[in-house]
Scaffold this motif. Sequence first.
Motif, mmCIF file in Angstrom:
data_model
loop_
_atom_site.group_PDB
_atom_site.id
_atom_site.type_symbol
_atom_site.label_atom_id
_atom_site.label_comp_id
_atom_site.label_asym_id
_atom_site.label_seq_id
_atom_site.Cartn_x
_atom_site.Cartn_y
_atom_site.Cartn_z
ATOM 1 N N LYS A 74 16.347 -3.132 3.261
ATOM 2 C CA LYS A 74 17.712 -3.420 2.810
ATOM 3 C C LYS A 74 18.660 -3.550 4.001
ATOM 4 O O LYS A 74 19.440 -4.504 4.080
ATOM 5 N N ASP A 75 18.587 -2.610 4.938
ATOM 6 C CA ASP A 75 19.478 -2.633 6.102
ATOM 7 C C ASP A 75 19.268 -3.882 6.951
ATOM 8 O O ASP A 75 20.234 -4.522 7.382
ATOM 9 N N LYS A 76 18.017 -4.247 7.214
ATOM 10 C CA LYS A 76 17.737 -5.437 8.032
ATOM 11 C C LYS A 76 18.220 -6.703 7.335
ATOM 12 O O LYS A 76 18.750 -7.607 7.983
ATOM 13 N N ALA A 77 18.058 -6.769 6.033
ATOM 14 C CA ALA A 77 18.550 -7.931 5.285
ATOM 15 C C ALA A 77 20.071 -8.029 5.421
ATOM 16 O O ALA A 77 20.613 -9.094 5.747
ATOM 17 N N GLU A 78 20.759 -6.920 5.197
ATOM 18 C CA GLU A 78 22.224 -6.925 5.270
ATOM 19 C C GLU A 78 22.720 -7.205 6.686
ATOM 20 O O GLU A 78 23.736 -7.876 6.854
ATOM 21 N N GLU A 79 22.009 -6.725 7.699
ATOM 22 C CA GLU A 79 22.378 -7.026 9.090
ATOM 23 C C GLU A 79 22.309 -8.532 9.363
ATOM 24 O O GLU A 79 22.993 -9.025 10.261
ATOM 25 N N ASN A 80 21.477 -9.221 8.607
ATOM 26 C CA ASN A 80 21.317 -10.670 8.765
ATOM 27 C C ASN A 80 22.075 -11.437 7.683
ATOM 28 O O ASN A 80 21.713 -12.560 7.346
ATOM 29 N N THR A 81 23.115 -10.822 7.163
ATOM 30 C CA THR A 81 24.027 -11.386 6.156
ATOM 31 C C THR A 81 23.323 -11.877 4.892
ATOM 32 O O THR A 81 23.753 -12.829 4.252
#
Length: 117
Positions: free
Chosen positions: A56-63
């Motif tokens: 989830k965090d990596k996805a959100e970091e990549n918008t």
Amino acid sequence: MNSELLMKLAAKAADDKKAQDIVVLNMQGVSPIADYFVICHANSDRQVQAIAKEIKDKAEENTVLVKKMEGYDEGRWVLIDMGDVVAHVFHRDERSYYNLERLWGDAPIEFIEMAAD
């Protein structure tokens, strides 16, 4: 971000948190649900949660908009819906019980290489 890159990002995030037996099903032409399912497991509820949070965090970091994350509190089967890519993070026992790879047996398995650390 296209679905193939997002699938690779999710698989790498799972691998970074030591997910086991990471499998990617190519759902294109098989189901309108998503382009890819990323499936993996862990041996404890806490590790399942750690893997799911990393994805989830990596996805959100990549918008990337994470539409929904279900099952996190229980840590037995966490589903992370990122639109064209859906990640399933299982506890080992639940993975063998639900056996999504067999359920979606029509979907080809994508082989992805994880970079060695």
